[in-house]
Design an enzyme around this catalytic site. Structure first.
Site, PDB file in Angstrom:
ATOM      1  N   ASN A   9      -2.868  11.164  -6.363  1.00  0.00           N
ATOM      2  CA  ASN A   9      -2.191  11.244  -5.062  1.00  0.00           C
ATOM      3  C   ASN A   9      -0.691  11.285  -5.307  1.00  0.00           C
ATOM      4  OD1 ASN A   9      -1.242  10.958  -2.469  1.00  0.00           O
ATOM      5  ND2 ASN A   9      -1.945   8.850  -2.187  1.00  0.00           N
ATOM      6  N   TRP A  10      -0.130  12.479  -5.187  1.00  0.00           N
ATOM      7  CA  TRP A  10       1.312  12.628  -5.464  1.00  0.00           C
ATOM      8  C   TRP A  10       2.174  12.056  -4.339  1.00  0.00           C
ATOM      9  CZ3 TRP A  10       1.872  18.498  -7.183  1.00  0.00           C
ATOM     10  CH2 TRP A  10       1.152  18.693  -8.360  1.00  0.00           C
ATOM     11  N   LYS A  11       1.574  11.807  -3.194  1.00  0.00           N
ATOM     12  CA  LYS A  11       2.333  11.354  -2.016  1.00  0.00           C
ATOM     13  C   LYS A  11       3.460  12.358  -1.723  1.00  0.00           C
ATOM     14  CE  LYS A  11       0.994   6.745  -3.296  1.00  0.00           C
ATOM     15  NZ  LYS A  11       1.171   5.323  -3.156  1.00  0.00           N
ATOM     16  N   HIS A  95      -5.714   6.486   4.072  1.00  0.00           N
ATOM     17  CA  HIS A  95      -4.856   5.841   3.061  1.00  0.00           C
ATOM     18  C   HIS A  95      -4.039   4.736   3.727  1.00  0.00           C
ATOM     19  CE1 HIS A  95      -1.752   5.189   0.055  1.00  0.00           C
ATOM     20  NE2 HIS A  95      -2.602   5.700  -0.812  1.00  0.00           N
ATOM     21  N   GLU A  97      -1.087   3.876   3.464  1.00  0.00           N
ATOM     22  CA  GLU A  97       0.245   4.279   3.954  1.00  0.00           C
ATOM     23  C   GLU A  97       0.137   4.976   5.312  1.00  0.00           C
ATOM     24  OE1 GLU A  97       1.535   6.250   0.355  1.00  0.00           O
ATOM     25  OE2 GLU A  97       1.593   4.297  -0.623  1.00  0.00           O
ATOM     26  N   GLU A 166      -8.934   0.227  -2.153  1.00  0.00           N
ATOM     27  CA  GLU A 166      -7.531   0.099  -2.532  1.00  0.00           C
ATOM     28  C   GLU A 166      -6.921  -1.115  -1.819  1.00  0.00           C
ATOM     29  OE1 GLU A 166      -5.703   3.960  -3.983  1.00  0.00           O
ATOM     30  OE2 GLU A 166      -5.509   3.999  -1.828  1.00  0.00           O
ATOM     31  N   GLY A 172       1.127   0.476  -5.675  1.00  0.00           N
ATOM     32  CA  GLY A 172       2.542   0.693  -6.004  1.00  0.00           C
ATOM     33  C   GLY A 172       3.286  -0.575  -6.382  1.00  0.00           C
ATOM     34  N   SER A 211      -2.245   0.482  -8.678  1.00  0.00           N
ATOM     35  CA  SER A 211      -1.567   0.228  -9.957  1.00  0.00           C
ATOM     36  C   SER A 211      -2.459   0.501 -11.170  1.00  0.00           C
ATOM     37  CB  SER A 211      -1.020  -1.211  -9.990  1.00  0.00           C
ATOM     38  OG  SER A 211      -0.071  -1.390  -8.953  1.00  0.00           O
ATOM     39  N   GLY A 233       1.358   6.305  -8.400  1.00  0.00           N
ATOM     40  CA  GLY A 233       2.528   6.394  -9.294  1.00  0.00           C
ATOM     41  C   GLY A 233       2.221   6.990 -10.658  1.00  0.00           C
TER      42      GLY A 233
HETATM   43  C1  PEP Z   1      -2.343   5.008  -3.958  1.00  0.00           C
HETATM   44  O1  PEP Z   1      -1.342   5.269  -3.316  1.00  0.00           O
HETATM   45  O2  PEP Z   1      -3.433   5.384  -3.546  1.00  0.00           O
HETATM   46  C2  PEP Z   1      -2.199   4.235  -5.199  1.00  0.00           C
HETATM   47  C3  PEP Z   1      -3.287   3.741  -5.723  1.00  0.00           C
HETATM   48  O3  PEP Z   1      -0.941   4.080  -5.681  1.00  0.00           O
HETATM   49  P1  PEP Z   1      -0.529   3.389  -7.089  1.00  0.00           P
HETATM   50  O4  PEP Z   1      -1.432   3.937  -8.150  1.00  0.00           O
HETATM   51  O5  PEP Z   1       0.898   3.779  -7.293  1.00  0.00           O
HETATM   52  O6  PEP Z   1      -0.702   1.916  -6.917  1.00  0.00           O
END
Ligand code: PEP
Length: 250
Positions: A9-11, A95, A97, A166, A172, A211, A233
């Site tokens: 997921n590049w966001k 998600h 976010e 998640e 993040g 993470s 990330g």
């Molecule tokens: C995500 O945004 O779905 C995610 C898991 O981010 P990160 O790996 O940066 O924690």
């Protein structure tokens, strides 16, 4: 046997030139017959480039978001028919976010999931509790409330849904969930699915996200109910993303 799935997921990252370089490198890295399903989620503006570079490879791509309606007066939104023109195979739904920054409620997320399923697209449905909810002993209750987006989904359709557990506090932050906590929640998700969808629950892939890095990915993937990772990330660099996928493949 569930085929593991690792998603990037590049966001809101990468302009087209960066997306092109990334995808070229990823194609170089992934050997033919690689036993893990890989899906890249670029921003909308890079979908064309991603399709150009990844088309014909085993790497899939998807959209990070879509409006549930197919067209209409929804300024700034993008619909599934528009995204299908870019050859997407997957849509991320729910998600944290989208839920927490953009205030998307559960019923809106359920409509997106319905729309994705009706369009023939697979979905990654994200669920996960906030830190205060975990501390209050409400993690499972929250996750089950979010899983209710699956009401009205048939067992056949469920095979096109991946669940990403998640925990919001792990996204993040560099503080991943303990593997035993991730497994406990994944097992509880599978039981919830089994109660409603019977044997199909065994076919559903459950990812862990939060993470994930190359040095911890293997810890999650050896757990019985975790079948992959949703990576934010650490997915922004193709070598790191592939290093995670390689851990999963082992
Ligand atoms: C995500 O945004 O779905 C995610 C898991 O981010 P990160 O790996 O940066 O924690």
């Amino acid at each position: 046997m569930r085929v593991p799935i690792v998603a990037a997921n590049w966001k809101m990252n990468k302009v087209q030139a960066e997306a092109r370089a990334y995808c070229r490198r990823l194609r170089e890295l992934v050997p033919e017959g690689f036993p893990v399903e890989l899906v890249v989620f670029p921003p909308f503006t890079a979908l064309g480039v991603v399709r150009e570079v990844l088309g014909g490879s085993q790497i899939k791509w998807g959209a990070q978001n879509a409006h549930p309606e197919s067209k209409g007066a929804f300024t700034g939104e993008v619909s599934l028919p528009m995204l299908l023109e870019y050859g997407i195979s997957y849509l991320i739904v729910g998600h944290s976010e989208r839920r927490n920054i953009f205030g998307e409620p559960d019923d809106f997320i359920a409509k997106k999931l319905r729309s994705a399923l009706d369009s023939g697209v697979c979905s990654i449905l994200c669920v996960g509790e906030k830190l205060e909810e975990r501390r209050a002993g409400k993690a499972r209750e929250v996750v089950e409330r979010q899983l209710a987006a699956l009401a009205g989904v048939s067992a056949e359709e469920l095979e096109r849904v991946v669940i990403a557990y998640e925990p919001v506090w792990a996204i993040g932050t560099g503080v991943p969930a303990r593997p035993e906590d991730a497994q406990e929640m994944a097992a509880s998700i599978r039981r919830w699915l089994a109660d409603r969808f019977g044997d199909t629950a065994e076919k559903v892939r459950i990812q862990y996200g939060g993470s994930v890095k190359p040095d911890n990915a293997g810890e999650y993937l050896k757990l019985p109910d975790i079948d992959g990772a949703l990576v934010g990330g650490a997915s922004l660099d193709p070598d790191t993303f592939f290093a995670i996928a390689r851990e999963v493949a082992r």
